[in-house]
Design a protein around this motif. Structure first.
Motif, PDB file in Angstrom:
ATOM      1  N   LEU A   1      46.179  39.452  33.805  1.00  0.00           N
ATOM      2  CA  LEU A   1      45.113  38.773  32.695  1.00  0.00           C
ATOM      3  C   LEU A   1      43.691  38.478  33.039  1.00  0.00           C
ATOM      4  O   LEU A   1      42.960  37.550  32.541  1.00  0.00           O
ATOM      5  CB  LEU A   1      45.861  37.487  32.048  1.00  0.00           C
ATOM      6  N   ALA A   2      43.270  39.053  34.029  1.00  0.00           N
ATOM      7  CA  ALA A   2      41.820  38.541  34.627  1.00  0.00           C
ATOM      8  C   ALA A   2      40.896  39.050  33.762  1.00  0.00           C
ATOM      9  O   ALA A   2      40.681  40.117  33.308  1.00  0.00           O
ATOM     10  CB  ALA A   2      41.581  39.445  35.993  1.00  0.00           C
TER      11      ALA A   2
ATOM     12  N   SER B   1      42.366  35.249  36.937  1.00  0.00           N
ATOM     13  CA  SER B   1      41.175  34.999  37.756  1.00  0.00           C
ATOM     14  C   SER B   1      39.995  35.405  36.530  1.00  0.00           C
ATOM     15  O   SER B   1      39.972  36.141  35.761  1.00  0.00           O
ATOM     16  CB  SER B   1      40.947  35.676  39.042  1.00  0.00           C
ATOM     17  N   SER B   2      38.545  35.006  37.024  1.00  0.00           N
ATOM     18  CA  SER B   2      37.553  34.974  36.171  1.00  0.00           C
ATOM     19  C   SER B   2      37.638  34.798  34.727  1.00  0.00           C
ATOM     20  O   SER B   2      37.243  35.515  33.694  1.00  0.00           O
ATOM     21  CB  SER B   2      37.088  36.783  36.284  1.00  0.00           C
TER      22      SER B   2
ATOM     23  N   ASN C   1      41.074  32.723  41.288  1.00  0.00           N
ATOM     24  CA  ASN C   1      39.671  33.031  41.633  1.00  0.00           C
ATOM     25  C   ASN C   1      38.644  33.234  40.791  1.00  0.00           C
ATOM     26  O   ASN C   1      38.846  33.760  39.702  1.00  0.00           O
ATOM     27  CB  ASN C   1      39.513  34.051  42.671  1.00  0.00           C
ATOM     28  N   ASN C   2      37.565  32.439  40.975  1.00  0.00           N
ATOM     29  CA  ASN C   2      36.442  32.461  39.791  1.00  0.00           C
ATOM     30  C   ASN C   2      36.704  31.975  38.487  1.00  0.00           C
ATOM     31  O   ASN C   2      36.406  32.511  37.457  1.00  0.00           O
ATOM     32  CB  ASN C   2      35.953  33.890  39.835  1.00  0.00           C
ATOM     33  N   THR C   3      37.706  31.021  38.374  1.00  0.00           N
ATOM     34  CA  THR C   3      38.038  30.442  37.164  1.00  0.00           C
ATOM     35  C   THR C   3      37.339  29.310  37.065  1.00  0.00           C
ATOM     36  O   THR C   3      36.851  28.467  37.985  1.00  0.00           O
ATOM     37  CB  THR C   3      39.607  30.138  37.033  1.00  0.00           C
ATOM     38  N   GLN C   4      37.056  28.798  35.891  1.00  0.00           N
ATOM     39  CA  GLN C   4      36.213  27.730  35.426  1.00  0.00           C
ATOM     40  C   GLN C   4      37.348  26.484  34.953  1.00  0.00           C
ATOM     41  O   GLN C   4      37.203  25.996  34.026  1.00  0.00           O
ATOM     42  CB  GLN C   4      35.194  27.861  34.290  1.00  0.00           C
TER      43      GLN C   4
ATOM     44  N   ILE D   1      48.742  30.222  45.926  1.00  0.00           N
ATOM     45  CA  ILE D   1      47.552  30.118  45.097  1.00  0.00           C
ATOM     46  C   ILE D   1      46.482  30.559  45.550  1.00  0.00           C
ATOM     47  O   ILE D   1      45.799  30.227  46.620  1.00  0.00           O
ATOM     48  CB  ILE D   1      47.567  28.714  44.600  1.00  0.00           C
ATOM     49  N   LEU D   2      45.744  31.694  45.231  1.00  0.00           N
ATOM     50  CA  LEU D   2      44.399  32.309  45.385  1.00  0.00           C
ATOM     51  C   LEU D   2      43.345  31.600  44.748  1.00  0.00           C
ATOM     52  O   LEU D   2      43.146  31.926  43.488  1.00  0.00           O
ATOM     53  CB  LEU D   2      44.471  33.609  45.537  1.00  0.00           C
ATOM     54  N   ASN D   3      42.424  30.845  45.376  1.00  0.00           N
ATOM     55  CA  ASN D   3      41.294  30.398  44.636  1.00  0.00           C
ATOM     56  C   ASN D   3      40.222  30.002  45.624  1.00  0.00           C
ATOM     57  O   ASN D   3      40.527  29.387  46.840  1.00  0.00           O
ATOM     58  CB  ASN D   3      41.968  28.823  44.147  1.00  0.00           C
TER      59      ASN D   3
END
Length: 365
Positions: A175-176, A198-199, A222-225, A245-247
């Motif tokens: 669901l990026a 992500s994103s 990754n790239n989440t706010q 977890i990839l962050n």
């Protein structure tokens, strides 16, 4: 009078212009040849003994309807398809892998995918979707679902009427970059082990939203706010569940000591939610069911082996008996089978005393 030096320069310029023109024409022909070599129809391919069609990058505006209906891999990526309806895949019900990414799909009519009961992977990434058709979550074999890079900001509200738990055994969900502020509620998902969100502006993301995913092993953030505290609490809780977890955010590290974060006072052992407990119970029941089936299979196999062994023993005795009879007949001897009981004939019946006495009495009379 024109100087020889000027004549030489003109000749060089003329030759340069001719060379440039020649190269331009050659490049034009090369480009034309490349365009001519480009396939203008779907190519049949065979991958892992499965029949497939590669229809990618053909500027298609609708689903081709002249291919073999038994196809199992269908690649329609990089085209110009805008709409899908219930007739789009009506004749391709055996398809297992369907790729529709990089199109212009905006509208998907109800029941478009409802007959694709063999579908295992569906890629709808990079389109113009605003929701996901609910029949997708009822497909009995769907394991991989990719809907990244679509405008799905209202997906959670669109799925309020979704029947839960979903029937599809989804294992990988992407669901990026879907403009999500929270994780949509799909209900209990005991098979899901890889999730990519992500994103996305996940401003409302909480750890409870991961409770229905008790088998989650990989999470891409990754790239989440995500707010700092929420991100750290989620990372801490999921790390306890052994989720990778990839962050890329340095502040979103697990909390294992009070000195690591300003959010330490907000962290407390979270009791297992009902969704998490239900998810665990489903997985436990499946495991017990699998073990029971395995045990019954072993028992059945053992019984079958005993029957086969007993049959072989009887067959060996039969062959041995037949061989003995055959050898006896060759030697001129009457061989009695092992299993046959000797019974004297009527002429060979033994004479008993009472019989002789009765005979003498009859003679005297």
């Amino acid at each position: 009078m024109i100087q020889p030096k000027c004549i030489g320069k003109r000749i060089l310029l003329t030759l340069g212009a001719l060379v440039t023109l020649t190269l331009g024409i050659a490049n034009g022909f090369a480009t034309l040849a490349t365009e001519l070599d480009k396939p203008q129809r779907c190519l049949q391919e065979r991958t892992y003994k499965m029949v497939g069609y590669n229809c990618a990058n053909l500027n298609l505006k609708e689903i081709p309807q002249t291919l073999k209906s038994s196809l199992q891999i269908f690649d329609l990526s990089f085209n110009r398809i805008r709409d899908l309806n219930r007739h789009s895949f009506a004749r391709y019900t055996d398809v297992k892998y369907l790729y529709l990414f990089e199109n212009m799909i905006q509208n998907i009519e109800d029941d478009t995918f409802s007959e694709l009961n063999s579908l295992e992977a569906l890629d709808l990434s990079n389109n113009a979707l605003k929701t996901i058709p609910q029949e997708i979550f009822r497909l009995p074999l769907l394991r991989n679902l990719y809907v990244a890079h679509n405008a799905l900001s209202d997906l959670d509200r669109e799925l309020t009427e979704l029947a839960k738990p979903i029937r599809a055994p989804i294992q990988i969900l992407s669901l990026a970059d879907c403009w999500l502020t929270k994780l949509p509620n799909f209900g209990i998902m005991p098979d899901l082990w890889q999730l990519n969100i992500s994103s996305n502006p996940m401003t409302e993301l909480t750890v409870d939203q991961f409770s229905p995913m008790c088998n989650l092993r990989s999470l891409d953030l990754n790239n989440t706010q995500i707010p700092i505290c929420s991100c750290q609490i989620i990372t801490t809780e999921l790390s306890v569940r052994r989720t990778k977890i990839l962050n890329s955010h340095p502040h979103c590290t697990p909390l294992f000591s009070a000195e690591q974060s300003i959010c330490a006072q907000d962290v407390s052992p979270a009791p297992p939610t009902s969704d998490y407990q239900q998810c665990i119970e489903i997985r436990t029941a499946r495991k017990l069911n699998t073990e029971a089936k395995t045990a019954w299979f072993k028992i059945s196999l053992g019984v079958l082996a005993c029957i086969v062994l007993f049959s072989l023993i009887l067959y060996c005795f039969h062959k041995r008996n037949a061989k003995s009879i055959k050898e006896g007949s060759k030697n001129g001897k009457k061989t009695t089978p092992i299993h046959k009981v000797m019974v004297p004939s009527g002429d060979e019946l033994p004479i008993v005393e009472n019989g002789n006495r009765d005979k003498l009495i009859n003679d005297c009379d």
